[in-house]
Write an enzyme that holds these catalytic residues in place. Sequence first.
Site, PDB file in Angstrom:
ATOM      1  N   ARG A  53       0.893  -1.089  -0.209  1.00  0.00           N
ATOM      2  CA  ARG A  53       0.311   0.005  -0.134  1.00  0.00           C
ATOM      3  C   ARG A  53       0.978   1.269  -0.445  1.00  0.00           C
ATOM      4  NH1 ARG A  53      -1.998  -3.474   4.122  1.00  0.00           N
ATOM      5  NH2 ARG A  53      -4.380  -4.122   3.525  1.00  0.00           N
ATOM      6  N   LYS A  82      -3.595  -1.590   8.040  1.00  0.00           N
ATOM      7  CA  LYS A  82      -4.310  -2.026   8.083  1.00  0.00           C
ATOM      8  C   LYS A  82      -5.218  -2.997   8.918  1.00  0.00           C
ATOM      9  CE  LYS A  82      -6.366   0.498   5.009  1.00  0.00           C
ATOM     10  NZ  LYS A  82      -7.286   1.003   3.676  1.00  0.00           N
ATOM     11  N   HIS A 145      -3.025   2.314  -5.257  1.00  0.00           N
ATOM     12  CA  HIS A 145      -3.599   0.976  -4.926  1.00  0.00           C
ATOM     13  C   HIS A 145      -3.723  -0.246  -5.790  1.00  0.00           C
ATOM     14  CE1 HIS A 145      -4.711  -1.603  -1.211  1.00  0.00           C
ATOM     15  NE2 HIS A 145      -5.529  -2.180  -1.941  1.00  0.00           N
ATOM     16  N   ARG A 148      -1.285  -2.259  -6.130  1.00  0.00           N
ATOM     17  CA  ARG A 148      -1.455  -3.487  -5.066  1.00  0.00           C
ATOM     18  C   ARG A 148      -2.178  -4.917  -5.635  1.00  0.00           C
ATOM     19  NH1 ARG A 148      -1.183  -5.276   0.818  1.00  0.00           N
ATOM     20  NH2 ARG A 148      -3.062  -6.606   0.971  1.00  0.00           N
ATOM     21  N   HIS A 171      -2.885 -10.132   3.998  1.00  0.00           N
ATOM     22  CA  HIS A 171      -4.664 -10.210   4.309  1.00  0.00           C
ATOM     23  C   HIS A 171      -5.002 -11.315   5.437  1.00  0.00           C
ATOM     24  CE1 HIS A 171      -5.533  -9.107   0.321  1.00  0.00           C
ATOM     25  NE2 HIS A 171      -5.641  -8.781   0.586  1.00  0.00           N
ATOM     26  N   TYR A 180      -9.515 -12.137  -5.984  1.00  0.00           N
ATOM     27  CA  TYR A 180      -8.366 -12.016  -7.010  1.00  0.00           C
ATOM     28  C   TYR A 180      -8.519 -13.352  -7.885  1.00  0.00           C
ATOM     29  CZ  TYR A 180      -6.062  -7.973  -3.816  1.00  0.00           C
ATOM     30  OH  TYR A 180      -5.918  -7.182  -3.932  1.00  0.00           O
TER      31      TYR A 180
END
Length: 194
Positions: A53, A82, A145, A148, A171, A180
């Site tokens: 990010r 995050k 982004h 990413r 994640h 994805y």
Amino acid sequence: MRSRRSPNKSPHVERDYLRPDEANAVIQAAGRVGRQGRRDQVLLRLMYRYGLRASEASHTKWTDFDLRPGSGPKTFHVRRLKGSIDSVHTLDRDEVTALRKLKVVSTSPHVFVSERGGPLSPDMIARIVERAAETAELGFHVHPHMLRHATGYTLANEGTDTRLIQDFLGHASIANTVRYTRLAPGRLAAVRVR
């Protein structure tokens, strides 16, 4: 003041990621524009290759890298933000070479710094990405982004296991990763309507 367009409402593209050829065109273009071409190219290369990010790239420090000469792999400790999970990645030879060149002229603990010596802000990184995309003549608005997301889609398109993509991108929940695999070519090849 220029109004910022919503990332998903770009005029010519309805996707929120770059294909590998587009990502690489933006990375190459970053090296040709501005006064800090080498820095910008390394920045975007790492953002794409490791799914960073803009805020994570902004916080990257030299202590996150093992660039010591000698045998053994050179590594990058990615400090995710995050609520994501940190990870350690092995650097490619070209990344090590480029980072060492940046480090020689650096006096900051941060890798990606402004001309004033402070870490690049996420807004400045967004401007670098936008300028590089304009130079690459992609014809649509590009935001950080998208690099990413390009990482996630590239890994999925290469057939990488969803759990490995989850770990690679940090994640905490696989629900953030399955997006994805949704567009991976061949995903539905075994499904046939009879």
